[in-house]
Design a protein around this motif. Structure first.
Motif, PDB file in Angstrom:
ATOM      1  N   ALA A   1       0.822  -1.216   0.000  1.00 12.07           N
ATOM      2  CA  ALA A   1       0.000   0.000   0.000  1.00 12.07           C
ATOM      3  C   ALA A   1       0.859   1.271   0.000  1.00 12.07           C
ATOM      4  CB  ALA A   1      -0.925  -0.003   1.216  1.00 12.07           C
ATOM      5  N   GLY A   2       2.178   1.095  -0.133  1.00  9.48           N
ATOM      6  CA  GLY A   2       3.060   2.246  -0.252  1.00  9.48           C
ATOM      7  C   GLY A   2       3.715   2.720   1.035  1.00  9.48           C
ATOM      8  N   GLU A   3       3.699   1.881   2.079  1.00  7.62           N
ATOM      9  CA  GLU A   3       4.230   2.291   3.374  1.00  7.62           C
ATOM     10  C   GLU A   3       5.624   1.741   3.677  1.00  7.62           C
ATOM     11  OE1 GLU A   3       2.951   4.400   5.443  1.00  7.62           O
ATOM     12  OE2 GLU A   3       0.921   4.651   4.634  1.00  7.62           O
ATOM     13  N   GLU A   4       6.313   1.188   2.686  1.00  4.61           N
ATOM     14  CA  GLU A   4       7.586   0.525   2.993  1.00  4.61           C
ATOM     15  C   GLU A   4       8.651   1.487   3.503  1.00  4.61           C
ATOM     16  OE1 GLU A   4       9.739   0.401  -1.396  1.00  4.61           O
ATOM     17  OE2 GLU A   4       9.149  -1.471  -0.429  1.00  4.61           O
ATOM     18  N   GLN A   5       8.511   2.786   3.193  1.00  2.00           N
ATOM     19  CA  GLN A   5       9.478   3.778   3.674  1.00  2.00           C
ATOM     20  C   GLN A   5       9.089   4.357   5.032  1.00  2.00           C
ATOM     21  OE1 GLN A   5      12.301   4.493   2.194  1.00  2.00           O
ATOM     22  NE2 GLN A   5      12.059   3.744   0.110  1.00  2.00           N
ATOM     23  N   SER A   6       7.950   3.939   5.564  1.00  2.00           N
ATOM     24  CA  SER A   6       7.503   4.417   6.869  1.00  2.00           C
ATOM     25  C   SER A   6       8.180   3.630   7.977  1.00  2.00           C
ATOM     26  CB  SER A   6       5.977   4.273   6.991  1.00  2.00           C
ATOM     27  OG  SER A   6       5.310   5.040   6.017  1.00  2.00           O
ATOM     28  N   GLY A   7       8.059   4.142   9.212  1.00  2.00           N
ATOM     29  CA  GLY A   7       8.579   3.420  10.363  1.00  2.00           C
ATOM     30  C   GLY A   7       7.698   2.241  10.719  1.00  2.00           C
ATOM     31  N   THR A   8       8.240   1.320  11.482  1.00  6.25           N
ATOM     32  CA  THR A   8       7.481   0.103  11.829  1.00  6.25           C
ATOM     33  C   THR A   8       6.197   0.413  12.577  1.00  6.25           C
ATOM     34  OG1 THR A   8       8.879  -0.135  13.801  1.00  6.25           O
ATOM     35  CG2 THR A   8       9.492  -1.410  11.853  1.00  6.25           C
ATOM     36  N   GLN A   9       6.132   1.569  13.256  1.00  6.93           N
ATOM     37  CA  GLN A   9       4.910   1.932  13.986  1.00  6.93           C
ATOM     38  C   GLN A   9       3.743   2.202  13.047  1.00  6.93           C
ATOM     39  OE1 GLN A   9       7.594   3.843  13.651  1.00  6.93           O
ATOM     40  NE2 GLN A   9       7.100   6.002  13.496  1.00  6.93           N
ATOM     41  N   ALA A  10       4.013   2.314  11.731  1.00  4.90           N
ATOM     42  CA  ALA A  10       2.930   2.517  10.758  1.00  4.90           C
ATOM     43  C   ALA A  10       2.059   1.276  10.626  1.00  4.90           C
ATOM     44  CB  ALA A  10       3.499   2.919   9.396  1.00  4.90           C
ATOM     45  N   LEU A  11       2.414   0.190  11.298  1.00 10.02           N
ATOM     46  CA  LEU A  11       1.515  -0.971  11.348  1.00 10.02           C
ATOM     47  C   LEU A  11       0.144  -0.560  11.880  1.00 10.02           C
ATOM     48  CD1 LEU A  11       1.218  -4.049  10.938  1.00 10.02           C
ATOM     49  CD2 LEU A  11       1.988  -4.343  13.303  1.00 10.02           C
ATOM     50  N   TYR A  12       0.113   0.491  12.679  1.00 13.45           N
ATOM     51  CA  TYR A  12      -1.137   1.087  13.177  1.00 13.45           C
ATOM     52  C   TYR A  12      -2.131   1.321  12.039  1.00 13.45           C
ATOM     53  CZ  TYR A  12      -4.027   4.982  15.032  1.00 13.45           C
ATOM     54  OH  TYR A  12      -5.051   5.808  15.387  1.00 13.45           O
ATOM     55  N   LYS A  13      -1.619   1.697  10.881  1.00 13.65           N
ATOM     56  CA  LYS A  13      -2.482   2.029   9.750  1.00 13.65           C
ATOM     57  C   LYS A  13      -3.239   0.834   9.207  1.00 13.65           C
ATOM     58  CE  LYS A  13       0.198   6.039   8.139  1.00 13.65           C
ATOM     59  NZ  LYS A  13       0.814   6.685   6.945  1.00 13.65           N
ATOM     60  N   TYR A  14      -2.785  -0.368   9.525  1.00 17.15           N
ATOM     61  CA  TYR A  14      -3.493  -1.570   9.058  1.00 17.15           C
ATOM     62  C   TYR A  14      -4.920  -1.556   9.601  1.00 17.15           C
ATOM     63  CZ  TYR A  14      -4.774  -6.465   8.397  1.00 17.15           C
ATOM     64  OH  TYR A  14      -5.437  -7.613   8.041  1.00 17.15           O
ATOM     65  N   TRP A  15      -5.094  -1.144  10.862  1.00 18.68           N
ATOM     66  CA  TRP A  15      -6.422  -1.095  11.480  1.00 18.68           C
ATOM     67  C   TRP A  15      -7.121   0.230  11.223  1.00 18.68           C
ATOM     68  CZ3 TRP A  15      -2.303  -3.593  13.583  1.00 18.68           C
ATOM     69  CH2 TRP A  15      -2.483  -4.946  13.923  1.00 18.68           C
ATOM     70  N   ASP A  16      -6.358   1.254  10.904  1.00 17.03           N
ATOM     71  CA  ASP A  16      -6.913   2.612  10.796  1.00 17.03           C
ATOM     72  C   ASP A  16      -7.287   2.960   9.359  1.00 17.03           C
ATOM     73  OD1 ASP A  16      -7.614   4.969  12.224  1.00 17.03           O
ATOM     74  OD2 ASP A  16      -5.920   5.995  11.299  1.00 17.03           O
TER      75      ASP A  16
END
Length: 292
Positions: free
Chosen positions: A276-291
Motif C-alpha cells: 500500500a506504499g508504506e515501505e518507507q515508513s517506520g514500523t509503527q505505521a503498522l497502526y495504519k493496518y487497522w486505521d
C-alpha cells in the motif's frame, strides 16, 4: 589491542542510525573515514571533520577498524566481498564489525574470509532504533572471537549501553533474529491496544500511562505507541528493512524445523502495508493496518 591514538575508524552506511553512531565516534576524537552511497547524508559528518572516501576499498586502505551498517544482506556481501570490498582490498590486522542486521550464514562467511586475510571480524547487529542510536544507548549483540570482542569493547561502549558477547561468528545475527521475532508479535499487540483504546472512547495517552509500566510494558509500547497516537510514522526503522529481517528469521526458523505463527502473521500484515506504499515508513505505521 590498538592504542586509541593509533585507531582510525572507517564507517560505511550513513543512514537513520549510522549517522548518529558515526557522530558519537567522531565526537570521541577518533579519526573517522566515511562512505555512503549518497554523499549528501554524510555532509554533516564531513563538516565536523570526517574524511569522505568514494568506495569501501578506499575505506579499507585508510582505516584499521571498519564498521558497517547498510541495508540488506546483498549490500553487506558487496561491501565486504565485492571487487571494491573491504576484505577484498583490506589490510592484515584490520578489525571489521558488521552492525547490519544480516544473515547468520553470511556472518560466518565474512568471518571465514576475513581469517584468510589475517583480519578480525565481528557480527554485531543492534537494537534501539533511531532513539537508541542518537542517545548511544543501543543494545549490541556480538558474535565472533571473544578476544576480538574484548579488544573492540571500548568502541562499542561509545555506541550502546547493553553490549553482550553471544558466542562464535553468526551468534550476534542469531540473537538479533530473536529480538526481531519478539518485536514482530509485540508490535501487533501494541497496535491493537492503541486502536482498542481509541474505539472504546478512551484517551490513549492516559491508557499508556497505566499499561506501559505494568506487565504489558515493552520498548515498543513506551517509544512507538506515542508516535502512533500523534500520527508520527517517520522511520526510526523502516518497514522495508523490518520485512527483510522477518524473512531472514522465517528462513532460519524453517531451517531449524520451527513453526513461527506470530512471525508469519506479522509478515503478512507488514507485506500488505508495503504493497500500500508504506515501505518507507517506520514500523509503527503498522497502526495504519487497522486505521484504514
Amino acid at each position: 589491542m590498538f592504542l586509541p591514538e593509533n585507531t582510525v575508524i572507517g564507517f560505511i552506511g550513513i543512514g537513520v542510525m549510522g549517522k548518529s553512531m558515526a557522530g558519537h565516534l567522531l565526537n570521541k576524537g577518533y579519526p573517522l573515514i566515511v562512505y555512503s552511497r549518497t554523499k549528501e547524508k554524510a555532509e554533516e559528518l564531513i563538516a565536523d571533520g570526517a574524511e569522505w572516501t568514494n568506495s569501501p576499498k578506499e575505506v579499507a586502505q585508510k582505516a584499521n577498524v571498519i564498521i558497517t551498517i547498510v541495508g540488506y544482506p546483498q549490500d553487506v556481501e558487496e561491501v565486504y566481498l565485492g571487487e571494491n570490498g573491504i576484505i577484498t582490498n583490506g589490510k592484515e590486522d584490520t578489525y571489521i564489525i558488521d552492525m547490519t542486521t544480516s544473515t547468520p550464514t553470511l556472518a560466518v562467511k565474512i568471518y571465514t574470509e576475513a581469517k584468510k586475510k589475517g583480519m578480525h571480524a565481528l557480527d554485531a547487529p543492534v537494537s534501539g532504533g533511531d532513539i537508541g542510536a542518537k542517545e548511544a544507548k543501543l543494545s549490541i549483540m556480538v558474535g565472533g572471537d571473544q578476544q576480538v570482542f574484548d579488544e573492540m569493547k571500548e568502541i562499542f561502549n561509545h555506541l550502546g549501553t547493553n553490549i553482550v558477547y553471544q558466542g562464535q561468528a553468526g551468534s550476534g545475527q542469531h540473537t538479533k533474529m530473536c529480538n526481531q521475532i519478539a518485536i514482530a508479535s509485540n508490535m501487533i499487540g501494541v497496535c491493537e491496544a492503541v486502536i482498542y483504546a481509541e474505539k472504546a472512547g478512551l484517551n490513549p495517552e492516559t491508557v499508556l500511562q497505566s499499561i506501559s509500566s505494568g506487565a504489558a510494558g515493552s520498548w515498543s509500547l513506551s517509544n512507538l505507541a506515542p508516535r502512533m497516537i500523534n500520527g508520527d510514522f517517520a522511520p526510526g526503522f523502516y518497514i522495508k528493512h523490518f520485512i527483510k529481517d522477518i524473512n531472514i528469521a522465517l528462513e532460519e526458523a524453517e531451517a531449524m524445523g520451527m513453526e513461527t505463527p506470530g512471525l508469519s502473521l506479522a509478515k503478512k500484515l507488514y507485506a500488505q502495508l508495503a504493497e500500500a506504499g508504506e515501505e518507507q515508513s517506520g514500523t509503527q505505521a503498522l497502526y495504519k493496518y487497522w486505521d484504514r
